[in-house]
Design a protein around this motif. Structure first.
Motif, PDB file in Angstrom:
ATOM      1  N   ARG A  23      83.264 -40.633 -31.291  1.00  0.00           N
ATOM      2  CA  ARG A  23      82.754 -41.833 -30.635  1.00  0.00           C
ATOM      3  C   ARG A  23      82.139 -41.470 -29.295  1.00  0.00           C
ATOM      4  NH1 ARG A  23      87.771 -43.560 -31.509  1.00  0.00           N
ATOM      5  NH2 ARG A  23      87.917 -44.191 -29.355  1.00  0.00           N
ATOM      6  N   LYS A  39      67.653 -59.081 -24.668  1.00  0.00           N
ATOM      7  CA  LYS A  39      68.435 -59.699 -25.743  1.00  0.00           C
ATOM      8  C   LYS A  39      67.532 -60.094 -26.907  1.00  0.00           C
ATOM      9  CE  LYS A  39      72.212 -61.380 -22.882  1.00  0.00           C
ATOM     10  NZ  LYS A  39      72.944 -62.569 -22.397  1.00  0.00           N
ATOM     11  N   HIS A  42      66.501 -57.011 -28.936  1.00  0.00           N
ATOM     12  CA  HIS A  42      67.638 -56.468 -29.678  1.00  0.00           C
ATOM     13  C   HIS A  42      68.136 -57.404 -30.770  1.00  0.00           C
ATOM     14  CE1 HIS A  42      67.586 -53.364 -26.626  1.00  0.00           C
ATOM     15  NE2 HIS A  42      68.292 -52.644 -27.495  1.00  0.00           N
ATOM     16  N   ASP A  60      78.208 -47.764 -36.374  1.00  0.00           N
ATOM     17  CA  ASP A  60      78.972 -48.648 -35.478  1.00  0.00           C
ATOM     18  C   ASP A  60      78.382 -48.687 -34.070  1.00  0.00           C
ATOM     19  OD1 ASP A  60      80.762 -49.164 -37.575  1.00  0.00           O
ATOM     20  OD2 ASP A  60      82.023 -47.474 -37.009  1.00  0.00           O
ATOM     21  N   TYR A  61      77.074 -48.823 -33.984  1.00  0.00           N
ATOM     22  CA  TYR A  61      76.380 -48.826 -32.697  1.00  0.00           C
ATOM     23  C   TYR A  61      76.384 -50.245 -32.132  1.00  0.00           C
ATOM     24  CZ  TYR A  61      72.669 -47.435 -29.377  1.00  0.00           C
ATOM     25  OH  TYR A  61      71.938 -47.148 -28.262  1.00  0.00           O
ATOM     26  N   SER A  62      76.901 -50.401 -30.931  1.00  0.00           N
ATOM     27  CA  SER A  62      76.954 -51.698 -30.257  1.00  0.00           C
ATOM     28  C   SER A  62      76.486 -51.544 -28.817  1.00  0.00           C
ATOM     29  CB  SER A  62      78.395 -52.234 -30.202  1.00  0.00           C
ATOM     30  OG  SER A  62      78.902 -52.451 -31.476  1.00  0.00           O
ATOM     31  N   ILE A  63      75.876 -52.602 -28.297  1.00  0.00           N
ATOM     32  CA  ILE A  63      75.530 -52.662 -26.873  1.00  0.00           C
ATOM     33  C   ILE A  63      76.096 -53.973 -26.339  1.00  0.00           C
ATOM     34  CG2 ILE A  63      73.710 -52.731 -25.123  1.00  0.00           C
ATOM     35  CD1 ILE A  63      71.898 -51.205 -27.074  1.00  0.00           C
ATOM     36  N   PHE A  64      76.830 -53.883 -25.244  1.00  0.00           N
ATOM     37  CA  PHE A  64      77.404 -55.044 -24.575  1.00  0.00           C
ATOM     38  C   PHE A  64      76.758 -55.193 -23.206  1.00  0.00           C
ATOM     39  CE2 PHE A  64      80.521 -53.336 -27.478  1.00  0.00           C
ATOM     40  CZ  PHE A  64      81.087 -54.453 -28.079  1.00  0.00           C
ATOM     41  N   ALA A  74      77.067 -49.192 -24.127  1.00  0.00           N
ATOM     42  CA  ALA A  74      76.764 -48.884 -25.521  1.00  0.00           C
ATOM     43  C   ALA A  74      77.856 -47.981 -26.079  1.00  0.00           C
ATOM     44  CB  ALA A  74      75.415 -48.186 -25.631  1.00  0.00           C
ATOM     45  N   SER A  75      78.180 -48.202 -27.345  1.00  0.00           N
ATOM     46  CA  SER A  75      79.120 -47.305 -28.018  1.00  0.00           C
ATOM     47  C   SER A  75      78.653 -47.093 -29.445  1.00  0.00           C
ATOM     48  CB  SER A  75      80.541 -47.874 -27.987  1.00  0.00           C
ATOM     49  OG  SER A  75      80.626 -49.034 -28.766  1.00  0.00           O
ATOM     50  N   PHE A  76      78.930 -45.893 -29.951  1.00  0.00           N
ATOM     51  CA  PHE A  76      78.588 -45.577 -31.333  1.00  0.00           C
ATOM     52  C   PHE A  76      79.449 -44.434 -31.819  1.00  0.00           C
ATOM     53  CE2 PHE A  76      75.644 -43.058 -28.745  1.00  0.00           C
ATOM     54  CZ  PHE A  76      75.697 -41.796 -29.312  1.00  0.00           C
TER      55      PHE A  76
END
Length: 135
Positions: A23, A39, A42, A60-64, A74-76
């Motif tokens: 991760r 926003k 995306h 599982d790529y996310s951006i908050f 961002a996490s992936f």
């Protein structure tokens, strides 16, 4: 980045074994005047960009977004066997580079000396350390 695959323990076979997943998390600042536009783009990421992300073994790529600080988080998960090669493949995609040029203009890097996503070094997004995880 170091090699993300290995032979099974005790095996003389040098065939790469797919990495179970590592991760990643990154941060950058979103310029306040671009919140709505960021926003919006995306909400409809270009199909070529989404396909390249998948082809480069990213899941599982996310951006908050934190509206108080403007920070994007961002996490992936990377599940491939050669992170550097996959990131180079990502960088070679003209549609991805076009996407980066568009979104980089909406962001402010937190990495001293960073120029843009396309340059690669120093990185545009700042990596952050994972200090806790539970599955």
């Amino acid at each position: 980045m170091s090699q993300l695959w290995s032979s099974p323990k005790g095996s003389a076979d040098s065939t790469p074994v797919r990495y179970a997943g590592r991760r990643f998390a990154q941060i950058i600042k979103l310029k306040p005047e671009f919140v709505a536009q960021y926003k919006e783009v995306h909400a409809a990421v270009w199909p070529e960009v989404l396909q390249q992300i998948k082809d480069c073994n990213i899941q599982d790529y996310s951006i908050f977004h934190d509206p108080e600080t403007g920070i994007l988080f961002a996490s992936f998960k990377y599940v491939g066997s050669d992170f550097d090669a996959d990131m180079e493949n990502m960088r070679q995609n003209p549609k991805v580079r076009e996407w980066w040029r568009m979104t980089d203009g909406m962001q402010e890097s937190l990495v001293p000396g960073a120029k843009d996503s396309e340059s690669g070094e120093p990185p545009w997004w700042r990596a952050v350390e994972e200090v806790f995880y539970t599955a």
